[in-house]
Design a protein around this motif. Structure first.
Motif, PDB file in Angstrom:
ATOM      1  N   ASP A  11       0.890  -1.096   0.176  1.00  0.00           N
ATOM      2  CA  ASP A  11       0.038  -0.020   0.250  1.00  0.00           C
ATOM      3  C   ASP A  11       0.971   1.077  -0.003  1.00  0.00           C
ATOM      4  O   ASP A  11       1.457   1.557   0.934  1.00  0.00           O
ATOM      5  CB  ASP A  11      -0.827  -0.204   1.251  1.00  0.00           C
ATOM      6  CG  ASP A  11      -1.695   1.242   1.510  1.00  0.00           C
ATOM      7  OD1 ASP A  11      -1.613   2.000   0.667  1.00  0.00           O
ATOM      8  OD2 ASP A  11      -2.151   1.423   2.433  1.00  0.00           O
ATOM      9  N   GLY A  13       1.014   4.828   0.006  1.00  0.00           N
ATOM     10  CA  GLY A  13       0.128   6.091   0.537  1.00  0.00           C
ATOM     11  C   GLY A  13       0.946   7.256   0.407  1.00  0.00           C
ATOM     12  O   GLY A  13       2.124   7.258   0.442  1.00  0.00           O
ATOM     13  N   GLU A 187      -7.564   1.479  -4.602  1.00  0.00           N
ATOM     14  CA  GLU A 187      -7.208   1.455  -3.252  1.00  0.00           C
ATOM     15  C   GLU A 187      -8.821   1.038  -2.465  1.00  0.00           C
ATOM     16  O   GLU A 187      -8.590   0.264  -1.651  1.00  0.00           O
ATOM     17  CB  GLU A 187      -6.937   2.772  -2.865  1.00  0.00           C
ATOM     18  CG  GLU A 187      -6.629   2.822  -1.299  1.00  0.00           C
ATOM     19  CD  GLU A 187      -5.550   3.780  -0.804  1.00  0.00           C
ATOM     20  OE1 GLU A 187      -5.287   5.039  -1.749  1.00  0.00           O
ATOM     21  OE2 GLU A 187      -5.253   4.065   0.163  1.00  0.00           O
ATOM     22  N   ASN A 209     -12.605   5.044   2.420  1.00  0.00           N
ATOM     23  CA  ASN A 209     -11.352   5.007   2.772  1.00  0.00           C
ATOM     24  C   ASN A 209     -10.472   6.504   2.884  1.00  0.00           C
ATOM     25  O   ASN A 209     -10.360   7.253   1.997  1.00  0.00           O
ATOM     26  CB  ASN A 209     -10.118   4.243   1.794  1.00  0.00           C
ATOM     27  CG  ASN A 209      -9.050   3.864   2.267  1.00  0.00           C
ATOM     28  OD1 ASN A 209      -8.617   3.074   3.079  1.00  0.00           O
ATOM     29  ND2 ASN A 209      -7.955   4.857   1.842  1.00  0.00           N
TER      30      ASN A 209
HETATM   31 MG   LIG Z   1      -3.775   5.248   1.353  1.00  0.00          MG
END
Ligand SMILES: [Mg+2]
Ligand SMILES: Nc1ncnc2c1ncn2[C@@H]1O[C@H](COP(=O)(O)OP(=O)(O)OP(=O)(O)O)[C@@H](O)[C@H]1O
Length: 412
Positions: A11, A13, A187, A209
């Motif tokens: 992930d 980010g 995502e 999210n």
């Molecule tokens: Mg994220």
């Protein structure tokens, strides 16, 4: 069960890179055998601004996960993010030819292609084709058309499009870190893999999210994705508001947010409201004192504002979401977020934790909604690999298999 099946969920980010290494376990479960986290550098609103910096963050997160698992990573399932994604529902139709008019993989493939025929802005591409249902000679609600008989095959497909450059630059950064990309998954779809049940997806729910700079939503219904939207805001907005309002540095504001932040004043009693926080304004050496209530006065209106944008988006789709709203991402962890969201959405709201039926091993170590995306990516990969192994010998084309991915197929 095959202990040889492993996966890496990565992930990437705007604030953190998180890596989960998974191993297939009994009854469709995945054991988490490694995890690692690194502060993220070189990304803005989910888009790579410096490939080298992103690679370095990836290396660090993956190295930690490898150390814990004792395994070496090769190919990773990666999240795809960015503020420009757009989801659209499209329909396609094809004629079924051939002996007995039995629908083949090729017919399904053509039906999905036919729904995907669309004019794309220059430099944009289709990221995901997520079949919602098929209609055979007017009979709707069909999820597995292959092998059925009919003359006319219609498809309803949720198509997500976005600029190609973002994906390509992310791909480069991952390769620089010494990994290849198994597949990229949007995502919120990855978060849904770990935080939603099949019933949630069937009856209808919204996954939200809340990241650092990006908030993405996906609405599910009848077992499929019905709507996707991305907003260019996230938990960093609270940090900026605190820095601005209290004249403190961003680091100090982030610490204040984590240690004392609350976005729902009604959760605090009188005593807590008056509790004093000491802060050090920028350029000063002496501290200043303020009450927790003042901090909440800064954060709560912003939380309501952000959530109202999301609520409006959900309302515009006129979707029915009896299973409510599920919040994932680090931003969902702010104290009071669920309670205030429940009021704004006027729907049952919960945090999306890893579903215990599917996750074992070290899952307890990463049991927070901030890890939903990385864990969802890892389990997606395990599910694909197991399915491929089970269907070995059957001639499902990879392309169709990829479309059917995330679409009603259960982990067997
Ligand atoms: Mg994220
Ligand atoms: N307990 C907490 N209270 C308040 N905010 C929190 C808490 N824990 C994490 N956050 C915030 O969540 C954000 C990080 O969330 P996450 O890791 O999901 O984002 P990201 O994936 O790095 O970013 P993005 O998805 O936007 O690219 C940060 O802004 C962080 O300050």
């Amino acid at each position: 069960m095959n202990r040889e099946i492993h996966s890496i969920g990565l992930d990437i980010g705007s604030s953190h890179v998180r890596c989960v290494i998974g191993e297939a376990a009994e009854n469709g479960r995945m054991n988490i055998v490694g995890y690692g986290e690194a502060e993220s550098r070189g990304l803005r609103r989910g888009i790579v601004t410096s490939a080298e910096a992103v690679s370095e963050s990836i290396r660090r997160a993956v190295a930690d996960a490898e150390k814990i698992s004792g395994l070496q990573g090769e190919a990773a399932m990666v999240n795809l993010s960015g503020e420009h994604f757009r989801g659209e529902n499209k329909a396609g139709v094809v004629a079924v030819a051939g002996a007995g008019r039995e629908i083949t993989e090729d017919d399904v493939s053509r039906a999905v292609e036919s729904a995907s025929a669309m004019q794309l802005p220059a430099g944009w591409e289709i990221f995901s084709r997520l079949p919602q249902e098929f209609i055979i000679d007017g009979q709707d609600g069909i999820t597995e058309p292959v092998g059925m008989t009919g003359a006319r095959l219609e498809s309803l497909v949720h198509i997500v499009i976005g600029p190609s450059a973002g994906r390509q630059n992310l791909d480069k950064a991952i390769r620089r870190a010494g990994l290849s990309v198994e597949r990229m998954v949007l995502e919120p779809l990855a978060a849904a893999e770990s935080a939603l049940t099949d019933d949630d997806k069937e009856y209808g729910c919204a996954l939200v999210n809340i990241g650092s700079e990006i908030t993405s939503i996906m609405i599910f219904g009848r077992g499929a994705v019905q709507h996707t939207a991305v907003f260019p805001f996230g938990s960093l907005h609270f940090t900026k508001d605190i820095a601005h309002g209290l004249r403190v540095s961003m680091q100090e504001a982030d610490k204040i947010k984590h240690d004392f932040g609350c976005v729902a004043a009604f959760l605090m009693n009188d005593e807590e409201r008056q509790q004093v926080i000491e802060i050090i304004p920028v350029g000063r050496s002496e501290s200043r004192r303020l009450s927790k209530e003042i901090l909440c006065d800064i954060m709560q209106p912003r939380a309501v504002e952000l959530l109202q944008h999301i609520a409006q988006e959900i309302a515009n789709t006129q979707s029915s979401i009896p299973s409510g709203v599920v919040l994932t991402g680090g931003g969902s962890l702010a104290r009071g977020m669920v309670e205030i969201a429940e009021q704004v959405f006027d729907a049952p709201t919960r945090l999306g934790f890893l579903d215990e039926r599917y996750f074992g091993g070290l899952a307890g170590e990463v049991q927070t909604p901030a890890w939903a995306v990385a864990s969802g990516l890892a389990i997606s990969s395990i599910r694909s690999q197991v399915r491929e192994l089970n269907s070995h010998g059957r001639s499902r084309s990879k392309k169709v298999a990829a479309w059917i991915e995330n679409f009603r197929e259960k982990f067997k």
